[in-house]
Design an enzyme around this catalytic site. Structure first.
Site, PDB file in Angstrom:
ATOM      1  N   GLU A 168      68.912  64.662  13.208  1.00  0.00           N
ATOM      2  CA  GLU A 168      67.750  64.775  12.316  1.00  0.00           C
ATOM      3  C   GLU A 168      67.094  66.161  12.389  1.00  0.00           C
ATOM      4  O   GLU A 168      66.125  66.421  11.698  1.00  0.00           O
ATOM      5  CB  GLU A 168      66.716  63.691  12.660  1.00  0.00           C
ATOM      6  CG  GLU A 168      67.260  62.283  12.642  1.00  0.00           C
ATOM      7  CD  GLU A 168      67.696  61.797  11.267  1.00  0.00           C
ATOM      8  OE1 GLU A 168      67.658  62.575  10.294  1.00  0.00           O
ATOM      9  OE2 GLU A 168      68.084  60.624  11.161  1.00  0.00           O
ATOM     10  N   TYR A 177      65.705  53.915   8.488  1.00  0.00           N
ATOM     11  CA  TYR A 177      65.453  53.479   7.112  1.00  0.00           C
ATOM     12  C   TYR A 177      66.492  54.006   6.135  1.00  0.00           C
ATOM     13  O   TYR A 177      66.436  53.698   4.953  1.00  0.00           O
ATOM     14  CB  TYR A 177      64.059  53.954   6.666  1.00  0.00           C
ATOM     15  CG  TYR A 177      63.877  55.443   6.875  1.00  0.00           C
ATOM     16  CD1 TYR A 177      64.359  56.363   5.944  1.00  0.00           C
ATOM     17  CD2 TYR A 177      63.270  55.932   8.024  1.00  0.00           C
ATOM     18  CE1 TYR A 177      64.228  57.725   6.157  1.00  0.00           C
ATOM     19  CE2 TYR A 177      63.135  57.287   8.238  1.00  0.00           C
ATOM     20  CZ  TYR A 177      63.621  58.179   7.293  1.00  0.00           C
ATOM     21  OH  TYR A 177      63.504  59.535   7.517  1.00  0.00           O
ATOM     22  N   GLY A 178      67.437  54.810   6.618  1.00  0.00           N
ATOM     23  CA  GLY A 178      68.385  55.464   5.719  1.00  0.00           C
ATOM     24  C   GLY A 178      69.829  55.283   6.142  1.00  0.00           C
ATOM     25  O   GLY A 178      70.293  54.167   6.358  1.00  0.00           O
ATOM     26  N   THR A 179      70.517  56.407   6.320  1.00  0.00           N
ATOM     27  CA  THR A 179      71.959  56.376   6.565  1.00  0.00           C
ATOM     28  C   THR A 179      72.333  55.877   7.950  1.00  0.00           C
ATOM     29  O   THR A 179      73.513  55.660   8.217  1.00  0.00           O
ATOM     30  CB  THR A 179      72.580  57.775   6.349  1.00  0.00           C
ATOM     31  OG1 THR A 179      72.041  58.679   7.314  1.00  0.00           O
ATOM     32  CG2 THR A 179      72.321  58.275   4.931  1.00  0.00           C
ATOM     33  N   LEU A 180      71.362  55.663   8.837  1.00  0.00           N
ATOM     34  CA  LEU A 180      71.661  55.137  10.169  1.00  0.00           C
ATOM     35  C   LEU A 180      71.652  53.608  10.223  1.00  0.00           C
ATOM     36  O   LEU A 180      72.046  53.017  11.229  1.00  0.00           O
ATOM     37  CB  LEU A 180      70.659  55.686  11.195  1.00  0.00           C
ATOM     38  CG  LEU A 180      70.837  57.166  11.550  1.00  0.00           C
ATOM     39  CD1 LEU A 180      69.624  57.679  12.311  1.00  0.00           C
ATOM     40  CD2 LEU A 180      72.109  57.377  12.345  1.00  0.00           C
TER      41      LEU A 180
END
Length: 160
Positions: A83, A8-11
């Site tokens: 993470e 949901y983010g920087t990936l």
């Protein structure tokens, strides 16, 4: 063994850490589809690095949009390092809603999701997002930290 992971983010594709999912040295990662969380969750941007965090507070926030990738065991272990699971983020299976290709029919996929569980309750008062982009209108561009966030960086997030 293969796994589904919801990012949901920087990936996500076109985001700063997407290269983790495409680097063969990390294992195998293949984009499957877009989706969103069945439960509402608070998605915030925090720390001096402008990191997106999905706070584990079901029912608060939005149905968060993201992407599903099929990954292998090696990639899962590399993502756990990125993470800092289970020290920082906690990886759990959650329900992600996806549309069946070529139809409007929705189905649920079980995917690994990285949540921040041990967070300060006042974080729920921060701006909440339903979709993350480092170059979004929020103006909080992600800053590389070389995965070296310190306890001091996390103080603003974690419960004491």
């Amino acid at each position: 063994m293969s796994h589904q992971v919801f990012v949901y983010g920087t990936l996500k594709r076109k985001e700063p850490n997407y290269h983790w999912l495409t680097n063969p040295d990390n294992g195998s990662g293949k984009f499957v589809c877009e989706g969103y969380t069945k439960n509402k969750y608070p998605l915030i941007i925090a720390t001096k690095y402008n990191i997106p965090f999905l706070l584990y507070s079901p029912g608060d926030g939005h149905h968060v949009k993201g992407e599903i990738f099929t990954i292998d065991d090696m990639m899962l272990s590399k993502l756990d390092i990125l993470e800092d699971h289970p020290k920082w983020y906690i990886r759990e299976i959650d329900d992600i809603i996806v549309k069946t290709q070529g139809t409007n029919k929705e189905e649920i996929m079980k995917c690994w999701v990285y949540f921040l569980k041990n967070f300060r309750s006042d974080l729920l008062r921060k701006q909440l997002y339903d979709n993350y982009s480092s170059s979004g209108a929020h103006g909080l561009k992600y800053l590389e930290s070389d995965n070296e966030a310190t306890l001091e960086d996390l103080d603003e997030l974690l419960k004491k």
